[in-house]
Design a protein around this motif. Structure first.
Motif, PDB file in Angstrom:
ATOM      1  N   ALA A 232       0.830  -1.203   0.000  1.00 28.69           N
ATOM      2  CA  ALA A 232       0.000   0.000   0.000  1.00 28.69           C
ATOM      3  C   ALA A 232       0.866   1.255   0.000  1.00 28.69           C
ATOM      4  O   ALA A 232       0.613   2.217  -0.745  1.00 28.69           O
ATOM      5  CB  ALA A 232      -0.926  -0.005   1.215  1.00 28.69           C
ATOM      6  N   PHE A 233       1.909   1.248   0.843  1.00 30.73           N
ATOM      7  CA  PHE A 233       2.801   2.405   0.898  1.00 30.73           C
ATOM      8  C   PHE A 233       3.527   2.591  -0.437  1.00 30.73           C
ATOM      9  O   PHE A 233       3.614   3.704  -0.972  1.00 30.73           O
ATOM     10  CB  PHE A 233       3.822   2.234   2.019  1.00 30.73           C
ATOM     11  CG  PHE A 233       4.658   3.460   2.285  1.00 30.73           C
ATOM     12  CD1 PHE A 233       4.282   4.372   3.260  1.00 30.73           C
ATOM     13  CD2 PHE A 233       5.820   3.709   1.557  1.00 30.73           C
ATOM     14  CE1 PHE A 233       5.042   5.507   3.507  1.00 30.73           C
ATOM     15  CE2 PHE A 233       6.582   4.843   1.786  1.00 30.73           C
ATOM     16  CZ  PHE A 233       6.193   5.743   2.761  1.00 30.73           C
ATOM     17  N   GLY A 234       4.055   1.492  -0.983  1.00 27.88           N
ATOM     18  CA  GLY A 234       4.801   1.581  -2.230  1.00 27.88           C
ATOM     19  C   GLY A 234       3.948   2.061  -3.386  1.00 27.88           C
ATOM     20  O   GLY A 234       4.373   2.915  -4.175  1.00 27.88           O
ATOM     21  N   GLN A 237       3.174   5.719  -2.823  1.00 25.62           N
ATOM     22  CA  GLN A 237       4.368   6.542  -3.025  1.00 25.62           C
ATOM     23  C   GLN A 237       4.672   6.693  -4.519  1.00 25.62           C
ATOM     24  O   GLN A 237       4.988   7.798  -4.991  1.00 25.62           O
ATOM     25  CB  GLN A 237       5.561   5.928  -2.294  1.00 25.62           C
ATOM     26  CG  GLN A 237       6.746   6.875  -2.143  1.00 25.62           C
ATOM     27  CD  GLN A 237       7.888   6.258  -1.384  1.00 25.62           C
ATOM     28  OE1 GLN A 237       8.366   5.187  -1.742  1.00 25.62           O
ATOM     29  NE2 GLN A 237       8.353   6.920  -0.331  1.00 25.62           N
ATOM     30  N   TYR A 238       4.557   5.605  -5.259  1.00 30.85           N
ATOM     31  CA  TYR A 238       4.788   5.656  -6.706  1.00 30.85           C
ATOM     32  C   TYR A 238       3.757   6.544  -7.398  1.00 30.85           C
ATOM     33  O   TYR A 238       4.101   7.447  -8.168  1.00 30.85           O
ATOM     34  CB  TYR A 238       4.743   4.250  -7.294  1.00 30.85           C
ATOM     35  CG  TYR A 238       4.541   4.233  -8.794  1.00 30.85           C
ATOM     36  CD1 TYR A 238       5.575   4.586  -9.655  1.00 30.85           C
ATOM     37  CD2 TYR A 238       3.301   3.904  -9.341  1.00 30.85           C
ATOM     38  CE1 TYR A 238       5.380   4.601 -11.037  1.00 30.85           C
ATOM     39  CE2 TYR A 238       3.098   3.915 -10.714  1.00 30.85           C
ATOM     40  CZ  TYR A 238       4.139   4.259 -11.560  1.00 30.85           C
ATOM     41  OH  TYR A 238       3.940   4.282 -12.912  1.00 30.85           O
ATOM     42  N   ALA A 239       2.492   6.302  -7.102  1.00 34.59           N
ATOM     43  CA  ALA A 239       1.428   7.032  -7.783  1.00 34.59           C
ATOM     44  C   ALA A 239       1.473   8.524  -7.471  1.00 34.59           C
ATOM     45  O   ALA A 239       1.332   9.375  -8.365  1.00 34.59           O
ATOM     46  CB  ALA A 239       0.063   6.446  -7.399  1.00 34.59           C
ATOM     47  N   PHE A 243       2.307  11.064 -10.433  1.00 32.71           N
ATOM     48  CA  PHE A 243       1.109  11.592 -11.087  1.00 32.71           C
ATOM     49  C   PHE A 243       0.374  12.680 -10.315  1.00 32.71           C
ATOM     50  O   PHE A 243      -0.525  13.316 -10.869  1.00 32.71           O
ATOM     51  CB  PHE A 243       0.127  10.442 -11.371  1.00 32.71           C
ATOM     52  CG  PHE A 243       0.741   9.302 -12.122  1.00 32.71           C
ATOM     53  CD1 PHE A 243       1.195   9.473 -13.427  1.00 32.71           C
ATOM     54  CD2 PHE A 243       0.896   8.062 -11.531  1.00 32.71           C
ATOM     55  CE1 PHE A 243       1.771   8.419 -14.128  1.00 32.71           C
ATOM     56  CE2 PHE A 243       1.469   7.005 -12.219  1.00 32.71           C
ATOM     57  CZ  PHE A 243       1.917   7.183 -13.522  1.00 32.71           C
ATOM     58  N   ILE A 244       0.704  12.899  -9.045  1.00 33.23           N
ATOM     59  CA  ILE A 244      -0.075  13.854  -8.250  1.00 33.23           C
ATOM     60  C   ILE A 244       0.793  15.014  -7.766  1.00 33.23           C
ATOM     61  O   ILE A 244       0.688  16.124  -8.280  1.00 33.23           O
ATOM     62  CB  ILE A 244      -0.758  13.154  -7.043  1.00 33.23           C
ATOM     63  CG1 ILE A 244      -1.664  12.018  -7.535  1.00 33.23           C
ATOM     64  CG2 ILE A 244      -1.569  14.154  -6.231  1.00 33.23           C
ATOM     65  CD1 ILE A 244      -2.287  11.185  -6.430  1.00 33.23           C
ATOM     66  N   SER A 245       1.640  14.779  -6.776  1.00 34.58           N
ATOM     67  CA  SER A 245       2.454  15.857  -6.202  1.00 34.58           C
ATOM     68  C   SER A 245       3.654  15.269  -5.491  1.00 34.58           C
ATOM     69  O   SER A 245       3.499  14.438  -4.591  1.00 34.58           O
ATOM     70  CB  SER A 245       1.616  16.685  -5.210  1.00 34.58           C
ATOM     71  OG  SER A 245       2.428  17.552  -4.449  1.00 34.58           O
ATOM     72  N   VAL A 246       4.846  15.699  -5.864  1.00 30.06           N
ATOM     73  CA  VAL A 246       6.059  15.209  -5.208  1.00 30.06           C
ATOM     74  C   VAL A 246       6.093  15.582  -3.722  1.00 30.06           C
ATOM     75  O   VAL A 246       6.376  14.734  -2.875  1.00 30.06           O
ATOM     76  CB  VAL A 246       7.318  15.720  -5.949  1.00 30.06           C
ATOM     77  CG1 VAL A 246       8.583  15.363  -5.176  1.00 30.06           C
ATOM     78  CG2 VAL A 246       7.374  15.120  -7.349  1.00 30.06           C
ATOM     79  N   ILE A 251       3.014  11.965   2.744  1.00 27.68           N
ATOM     80  CA  ILE A 251       1.770  12.173   3.503  1.00 27.68           C
ATOM     81  C   ILE A 251       0.702  11.204   3.008  1.00 27.68           C
ATOM     82  O   ILE A 251       0.053  10.500   3.790  1.00 27.68           O
ATOM     83  CB  ILE A 251       1.283  13.627   3.375  1.00 27.68           C
ATOM     84  CG1 ILE A 251       2.279  14.582   4.050  1.00 27.68           C
ATOM     85  CG2 ILE A 251      -0.103  13.793   3.991  1.00 27.68           C
ATOM     86  CD1 ILE A 251       1.903  16.044   3.928  1.00 27.68           C
ATOM     87  N   VAL A 252       0.526  11.156   1.683  1.00 23.95           N
ATOM     88  CA  VAL A 252      -0.465  10.254   1.099  1.00 23.95           C
ATOM     89  C   VAL A 252      -0.102   8.800   1.382  1.00 23.95           C
ATOM     90  O   VAL A 252      -0.942   8.000   1.795  1.00 23.95           O
ATOM     91  CB  VAL A 252      -0.581  10.500  -0.420  1.00 23.95           C
ATOM     92  CG1 VAL A 252      -1.504   9.462  -1.062  1.00 23.95           C
ATOM     93  CG2 VAL A 252      -1.094  11.907  -0.702  1.00 23.95           C
ATOM     94  N   ALA A 253       1.163   8.452   1.187  1.00 27.16           N
ATOM     95  CA  ALA A 253       1.587   7.051   1.343  1.00 27.16           C
ATOM     96  C   ALA A 253       1.446   6.572   2.783  1.00 27.16           C
ATOM     97  O   ALA A 253       0.991   5.443   3.030  1.00 27.16           O
ATOM     98  CB  ALA A 253       3.031   6.896   0.879  1.00 27.16           C
ATOM     99  N   SER A 254       1.806   7.415   3.751  1.00 27.06           N
ATOM    100  CA  SER A 254       1.723   6.997   5.156  1.00 27.06           C
ATOM    101  C   SER A 254       0.281   6.796   5.593  1.00 27.06           C
ATOM    102  O   SER A 254      -0.046   5.803   6.255  1.00 27.06           O
ATOM    103  CB  SER A 254       2.410   8.035   6.046  1.00 27.06           C
ATOM    104  OG  SER A 254       1.797   9.304   5.924  1.00 27.06           O
ATOM    105  N   LEU A 255      -0.591   7.713   5.232  1.00 30.03           N
ATOM    106  CA  LEU A 255      -1.996   7.596   5.621  1.00 30.03           C
ATOM    107  C   LEU A 255      -2.666   6.418   4.922  1.00 30.03           C
ATOM    108  O   LEU A 255      -3.463   5.685   5.529  1.00 30.03           O
ATOM    109  CB  LEU A 255      -2.736   8.900   5.300  1.00 30.03           C
ATOM    110  CG  LEU A 255      -2.292  10.132   6.097  1.00 30.03           C
ATOM    111  CD1 LEU A 255      -3.018  11.376   5.610  1.00 30.03           C
ATOM    112  CD2 LEU A 255      -2.527   9.930   7.590  1.00 30.03           C
TER     113      LEU A 255
END
Length: 549
Positions: A232-234, A237-239, A243-246, A251-255
């Motif tokens: 889920a994190f990987g 983190q990739y997406a 595609f969204i915001s570096v 923040i997105v990956a951890s949540l």
């Protein structure tokens, strides 16, 4: 005025590199082999670096000494400034008993320490890395694990090993933006490339954490949530990075990874294990007190919603303040008082004859992560019902608790700045850059070395980012790949950096035992690094070159 020299020994880069490596060899031998206390090891290595700078390199004694004072100052601000305030907040929650409330709350999600290691060390640590970086996740998650009943040495090990995959995008991707600045490559390309390297690492790390907690049995019984968390994190983190915001990547990956584990636990539980939360009450300094005889009954009859909210409040406050501080108008307003200046008396030119940025000190006293942490503490105190006097006493106790860690970190950063200012670090980097096509394998090692010295992926990217691009161009390798490899390899040096070892040891009450922690994490650092070297090499060949944006 001192101009840096790369090959002071017989005009040979190889021979010069041998002398340049001496301070690091001395530091790690004293720390990991001879088990010398970290602050003594750091001071001895600093003396060696000063001798090399002034005897082997033609650096004036005065300039070398000033470089050491600049490094020590940087070690205190911004780095120690973060750690001190993070531990202060923790100590206030311990004083009021709210960390025990938090511990009981976690037990209802899972009282299995293997699951707690995944959620706290990896997921929550990644969120702290995303918001603050610079030692924040190690300081906070290690004491949280202590409060949940983990032994101090294991808590420190877990916090350091977990602080890997998220590091390249830490502090809202400051390492990536810094890398872009020094290399001239687009932020998006660099973020996308790193986002095609560290997610693979993220899949493995939760499994390693479970193994550290409970060995093979833990892997057999708890591999499912570990894989779910890592994947889920990987994926996130990739997406997000591509595609969204570096800046929002971690923040997105951890949540997303934390939510995935919590959802899984609603429908699946690991086999019964002895690795359940022990009945201990945490005390300041990372140790444990007498057994909490009412713990199990309190789990059965939970604390009130109000007390639970107050227990979570410090961390919610930290998240809110860090997020609000990144809103552009607010960030701009806070940054108006930032001052950057050349360290008094330091006059250094790079090898090209241009003024070196090594001597520049940035005093961002409002936007610094430590200052935001201090503000969080000021807000936390009344929420927890702590008086001004009691909060001040907790702060004083925190300083006494961390005194040796403070000395260690300041000495290590003094060492790093002497090596950087004299040219020792550049000598090591340039000697590795002459490897031709084989540089694809050495590129992550260079980033690893930079973080091991400075404790910061941002600093490593500043040191070696441009060098990676130059070496890549010379060898016919992708400059985006080489620059990204510096950051991705660098994240694996963080767990063995004496700076972070001192932070972890001070947080869990093992000051003076940094060598023990070093031996626990060094093998994992090398194993992860070997995997990253293999990945980067394959990405430099037709086998995985399709992964380069």
């Amino acid at each position: 005025m001192y101009q840096q020299v790369l090959d002071p020994v017989s005009h040979s880069l190889g021979l010069s590199a041998i002398f340049a490596a001496l301070p690091l060899v001395v530091l790690f031998v004293l720390l990991g082999v001879l088990r010398v206390t970290a602050w003594i090891s750091a001071l001895i290595a600093l003396v060696v670096a000063l001798v090399v700078a002034t005897v082997v390199y033609p650096m004036p004694i005065g300039q070398a000494a000033l470089a050491a004072t600049l490094g020590a100052a940087f070690g205190f601000f911004p780095i120690l400034w973060i750690v001190i305030n993070a531990i202060w907040i923790y100590n206030m929650t311990v004083d009021t008993g709210h960390f025990d409330v938090l511990r009981r709350s976690f037990s209802r999600v899972s009282d299995d320490q293997r699951i707690q290691a995944i959620i706290i060390a990896f997921c929550f640590g990644a969120l702290m890395e995303a918001l603050g970086g610079f030692g924040t996740p190690v300081a906070i998650t290690s004491v949280m694990l202590i409060a949940l009943g983990f032994k101090p040495l294991r808590a420190a090990t877990l916090a350091l090993v977990a602080n890997t995959a998220p590091v390249a995008f830490g502090a809202l991707a400051v390492p990536i933006t810094t890398l872009s600045t020094v290399t001239g490559l687009p932020v998006h390309d660099l973020g996308a490339m790193v986002g095609r390297q560290t997610p693979i690492l993220a899949v493995v790390v939760p499994l390693v954490l479970v193994g550290i907690v409970d060995g093979r049995r833990g892997l057999r019984q708890t591999w499912v949530p570990a894989v779910v968390c890592g994947v889920a994190f990987g994926v996130a983190q990739y997406a997000t990075s591509n595609f969204i915001s570096v800046p929002l990547t971690d923040i997105v990956a951890s949540l997303f990874s934390a939510a995935a584990v919590v959802v899984l636990l609603r429908v699946w539980q690991p086999a019964a294990s002895s690795m359940v939360m022990p009945t201990v009450t945490p005390v300041a300094g990372g140790s444990v007190d007498t057994p909490d005889s009412g713990f199990q009954s309190r789990v059965a009859h939970p604390d009130s919603r109000r007390e639970e909210l107050r227990a979570y409040a410090p961390y919610l406050i930290i998240i809110v303040i860090f997020v609000v501080a990144q809103i552009h108008p607010i960030l701009h307003a806070l940054d108006t008082v930032t001052r950057s200046f050349t360290w008094p008396g330091m006059h250094i030119l790079s090898t090209s004859g241009k003024p070196s940025t090594v001597a520049v000190f940035k005093f961002n006293w409002l936007t610094a992560a430590g200052s935001l942490m201090f503000i969080s503490g000021l807000v936390t105190a009344p929420v927890l019902g702590i008086s001004v006097g009691r909060a001040l006493r907790a702060y004083g106790r925190t300083l006494r608790q961390l005194v040796w860690a403070i000395i260690t970190v300041m000495a290590v950063l003094a060492l790093a700045y002497v090596m950087n200012a004299s040219g020792q670090t550049a000598t090591l980097g340039n000697s590795m850059a002459g490897a031709g096509a084989a540089f694809a394998v050495l590129s992550p090692i260079l980033g690893w070395l930079g973080v091991a010295v400075t404790g910061s992926d941002t600093s490593s990217n500043s040191l070696f980012g441009a060098l990676q691009v130059a070496a890549g161009t010379k060898a016919g390798l992708s400059t985006t790949l080489m620059a990204a490899a510096n950051s991705s390899g660098g994240v694996l040096g963080k767990m063995i950096s004496p700076q972070n070892l001192a932070i972890a040891a001070g947080a869990v009450g093992l000051t003076g035992k940094e060598g023990d922690i070093f031996r626990r994490v060094f093998g994992w650092s090398l194993a992860f690094l070997a995997g990253m070297c293999l990945l980067v090499y394959l990405q430099s060949t037709p086998v995985l070159s399709w992964m380069i944006p």
